[in-house]
Design an enzyme around this catalytic site. Structure first.
Site, mmCIF file in Angstrom:
data_model
loop_
_atom_site.group_PDB
_atom_site.id
_atom_site.type_symbol
_atom_site.label_atom_id
_atom_site.label_comp_id
_atom_site.label_asym_id
_atom_site.label_seq_id
_atom_site.Cartn_x
_atom_site.Cartn_y
_atom_site.Cartn_z
ATOM 1 N N CYS A 1 7.948 -6.463 7.040
ATOM 2 C CA CYS A 1 8.770 -6.178 7.889
ATOM 3 C C CYS A 1 9.810 -7.271 8.726
ATOM 4 C CB CYS A 1 8.756 -4.899 8.758
ATOM 5 S SG CYS A 1 10.228 -4.092 9.585
ATOM 6 N N GLU B 1 0.738 -1.130 -0.067
ATOM 7 C CA GLU B 1 -0.025 -0.004 0.026
ATOM 8 C C GLU B 1 0.932 1.211 -0.091
ATOM 9 O OE1 GLU B 1 -3.913 -1.933 2.457
ATOM 10 O OE2 GLU B 1 -2.654 -0.181 3.210
ATOM 11 N N CYS C 1 8.587 -4.301 16.069
ATOM 12 C CA CYS C 1 8.198 -3.614 16.975
ATOM 13 C C CYS C 1 6.703 -3.932 17.343
ATOM 14 C CB CYS C 1 8.247 -2.118 16.448
ATOM 15 S SG CYS C 1 9.740 -1.689 15.637
ATOM 16 N N CYS D 1 3.653 -1.929 16.106
ATOM 17 C CA CYS D 1 3.291 -1.751 14.830
ATOM 18 C C CYS D 1 2.772 -3.164 14.061
ATOM 19 C CB CYS D 1 4.666 -1.464 14.266
ATOM 20 S SG CYS D 1 4.616 -1.442 12.541
ATOM 21 N N GLY E 1 7.913 -1.806 5.983
ATOM 22 C CA GLY E 1 9.421 -1.972 5.905
ATOM 23 C C GLY E 1 10.470 -1.032 6.564
ATOM 24 N N CYS F 1 -0.277 5.387 10.204
ATOM 25 C CA CYS F 1 0.792 4.536 10.495
ATOM 26 C C CYS F 1 0.581 3.394 11.036
ATOM 27 C CB CYS F 1 1.842 5.692 11.430
ATOM 28 S SG CYS F 1 2.221 7.163 11.017
ATOM 29 N N LEU G 1 11.911 6.808 17.511
ATOM 30 C CA LEU G 1 12.851 6.628 19.113
ATOM 31 C C LEU G 1 11.792 5.873 20.084
ATOM 32 C CD1 LEU G 1 15.444 7.454 20.465
ATOM 33 C CD2 LEU G 1 14.209 9.572 21.221
ATOM 34 N N HIS G 2 10.578 6.698 20.162
ATOM 35 C CA HIS G 2 9.459 6.135 20.891
ATOM 36 C C HIS G 2 9.867 5.743 22.507
ATOM 37 C CE1 HIS G 2 7.912 5.728 17.098
ATOM 38 N NE2 HIS G 2 8.437 4.652 16.692
ATOM 39 N N CYS H 1 3.538 8.529 1.384
ATOM 40 C CA CYS H 1 4.230 7.628 2.220
ATOM 41 C C CYS H 1 4.377 6.219 1.436
ATOM 42 C CB CYS H 1 3.407 7.611 3.289
ATOM 43 S SG CYS H 1 3.847 6.278 4.494
HETATM 44 N N1 SAH Z 1 10.439 1.052 9.632
HETATM 45 C C1 SAH Z 1 10.998 2.553 9.810
HETATM 46 C C2 SAH Z 1 9.591 3.068 8.762
HETATM 47 C C3 SAH Z 1 8.296 2.445 8.652
HETATM 48 S S1 SAH Z 1 7.194 2.931 10.157
HETATM 49 C C4 SAH Z 1 10.626 2.817 11.113
HETATM 50 O O1 SAH Z 1 10.403 2.149 11.800
HETATM 51 O O2 SAH Z 1 10.980 3.916 11.274
HETATM 52 C C5 SAH Z 1 6.860 4.503 10.096
HETATM 53 C C6 SAH Z 1 6.551 5.048 11.517
HETATM 54 O O3 SAH Z 1 5.313 4.734 11.916
HETATM 55 C C7 SAH Z 1 7.545 4.805 12.538
HETATM 56 O O4 SAH Z 1 8.029 5.839 13.345
HETATM 57 C C8 SAH Z 1 6.877 3.648 13.436
HETATM 58 O O5 SAH Z 1 7.320 3.794 14.591
HETATM 59 C C9 SAH Z 1 5.537 4.295 13.307
HETATM 60 N N2 SAH Z 1 4.261 3.480 13.449
HETATM 61 C C10 SAH Z 1 4.278 2.244 13.457
HETATM 62 N N3 SAH Z 1 3.166 1.682 13.963
HETATM 63 C C11 SAH Z 1 2.385 2.746 14.548
HETATM 64 C C12 SAH Z 1 1.199 2.648 15.000
HETATM 65 N N4 SAH Z 1 0.113 1.661 15.283
HETATM 66 N N5 SAH Z 1 0.727 4.069 15.572
HETATM 67 C C13 SAH Z 1 1.527 5.041 15.116
HETATM 68 N N6 SAH Z 1 2.755 4.871 14.734
HETATM 69 C C14 SAH Z 1 3.037 3.597 14.133
HETATM 70 FE FE1 SF4 Z 2 9.217 -2.446 10.831
HETATM 71 FE FE2 SF4 Z 2 9.082 0.273 11.206
HETATM 72 FE FE3 SF4 Z 2 7.013 -1.370 11.917
HETATM 73 FE FE4 SF4 Z 2 9.220 -1.462 13.364
HETATM 74 S S1 SF4 Z 2 7.787 0.126 12.970
HETATM 75 S S2 SF4 Z 2 8.106 -3.290 12.670
HETATM 76 S S3 SF4 Z 2 10.815 -1.427 11.902
HETATM 77 S S4 SF4 Z 2 7.891 -1.059 9.825
#
Ligand code: SAH
Ligand code: SF4
Length: 407
Positions: A138, A118, A142, A145, A203, A377, A258-259, A131
């Site tokens: 991936c 997507e 995390c 995610c 990814g 996201c 960072l989170h 985006c």
């Molecule tokens: N893998 C890379 C890029 C893709 S994720 C990364 O982790 O940076 C893009 C962004 O979306 C990241 O900051 C990720 O932490 C955030 N993200 C992932 N799942 C999310 C969710 N459920 N709610 C809000 N942000 C999220």
């Molecule tokens: Fe992969 Fe980014 Fe999601 Fe972490 S936040 S699982 S690195 S897509």
């Protein structure tokens, strides 16, 4: 291991014999295509330039439109290659103008039905952000995610990454001499509909370094798609050894997911932290090539209720980032079915943001966009992953609904 992410429609006969597309190729890739059909080396540089212009500047979909190229060569090209884009299997328009495309990649072999990804377009007053995804799924896990719960299929190729921008421009009528479809975002600065790109789809871009690097070279080439490197942001969960090379070889903006401000919590949220802890990550940031107040690093911080959202953590965040030209992006958590997390309350996000703001950081809270179409996201692909064919029907229905409610 079953590697297919989504259940796809039965293999169409033509998908097996499909001619390779030239769309998304680098200059070297176009040169190789011309060599393949016997164009002499001394002529190729000029021909690559012509193809480049037609494909990336004009966005043509048919070799016959390439009027600066002789009929004979056009026919030869058409016989061996195509100008196909990935198939758009669904397009949804959110009530806030966000668009999501479900794209089916060309099959990579006879047993491949074509991976689906997507791609999301987010119109704003002063910009249009696309985006894009760098991988199908991936490998990282995390915990907040949804993409992290899916099985990796593979890296996207350079062509497939570039094709996401090509599809967006095509669907938005964003090539010269093409009209914009009704309801499209019209930039007020004479700029492009897609003015910015973020690698924040599915990814980990730094695990597909070469593919992403070459795609950025195509996207930022000023003879073609012309999207400046400062308008491209690569987001990483913290693949420390690749960060310097990202700056040196791609020269894009950097975003760090960072989170958390403590290693114990970040180990849990972003397990890659066990390999590359916060200190190493921030050291790599301090050394990011080209870092300056005009080229700040964005730190993404997802707001998880009762997990990482206290005042003390906001203050620690500010302390950690001291000395790094930074922007802080607070992201309200987007829940997905089965997640153990909740989004912080709005007052908590505001309080957190205030502490960060008072310390001198612009801290925009990223407004969730496209929530009604699961385009926010971490939600990418989730619906289609689960429901496959049925989801596509629903997506189509969603599109019809969105069109019906569009102004
Ligand atoms: N893998 C890379 C890029 C893709 S994720 C990364 O982790 O940076 C893009 C962004 O979306 C990241 O900051 C990720 O932490 C955030 N993200 C992932 N799942 C999310 C969710 N459920 N709610 C809000 N942000 C999220
Ligand atoms: Fe992969 Fe980014 Fe999601 Fe972490 S936040 S699982 S690195 S897509």
């Amino acid at each position: 291991m079953n590697l297919s992410v989504t259940e796809a429609a039965p293999l169409a006969a033509e998908s097996v014999v499909r001619r390779p597309s030239l769309v998304g190729r680098t200059r070297a890739g176009l040169d190789a295509a011309l060599a393949e059909i016997g164009v002499p080396e001394k002529e190729r540089r000029m021909r690559v330039g012509q193809l480049w212009n037609w494909i990336y500047h004009y966005g043509v979909r048919d070799f016959q439109e390439m009027t600066t190229i002789g009929k004979g060569l056009r026919a030869q090209l058409a016989e061996r290659f195509s100008l196909d884009l990935p198939e758009v299997t669904a397009e949804q328009v959110s009530s806030d103008g966000t668009r999501k495309w479900l794209l089916r990649m060309a099959p990579t072999g006879p047993r491949d039905r074509g991976a689906e990804i997507e791609c999301v377009y987010i119109p704003e007053v002063d910009r249009g952000t696309l985006c894009v995804s760098s991988q199908v799924g991936c490998t990282l896990t995390c915990t907040f995610c949804h993409t992290g719960t899916q099985r990796l299929v593979r890296n996207l190729t350079t062509e497939e990454i570039v094709a996401q921008l090509m599809v967006a421009r095509d669907r938005l009528g964003d090539f010269p001499n093409r009209s914009a479809p009704d309801g499209a975002f019209v930039p007020n600065d004479g700029g492009r509909f897609v003015s910015n790109i973020v690698f924040m789809g599915m990814g980990e871009p730094l695990y597909n370094f070469d593919g992403v690097r070459d795609a950025i070279a195509v996207i930022s080439d000023d003879q073609g798609l012309s999207l400046g490197r400062r308008r491209i942001t690569v987001s990483t969960s913290g693949v420390v050894p690749q960060i310097e090379a990202l700056g040196a070889e791609m020269g894009t903006m950097l975003a760090i997911s960072l989170h958390a401000v403590r290693d114990d919590l970040r180990n849990e949220l972003v397990p890659l932290n066990k390999k590359y802890p916060i200190k190493d990550l921030l050291d790599a940031c301090r050394n990011y090539p080209g870092l300056s107040n005009a080229k700040r690093i964005t730190f993404e911080y997802v707001m998880l209720k009762g997990v990482n959202d206290s005042d003390a953590e906001a203050r620690e965040l500010v302390r950690l980032l001291k000395g790094i030209p930074a922007k802080i992006n607070l992201i309200p958590f987007n829940p997905w079915p089965g997640t153990r997390y909740e989004c912080s309350d709005w007052e908590r996000i505001e309080r957190f943001s205030e502490i960060v703001f008072k310390a001198g950081y612009a801290s925009p809270v990223r407004t969730p966009r496209g929530r009604d179409i699961l385009a926010a996201c971490g939600q990418l692909k989730s619906e289609t992953e689960k429901l496959s064919a049925r989801a596509r029907l629903m997506l189509e229905q969603g599109e019809a609904d969105a069109a019906a409610t569009a102004h």
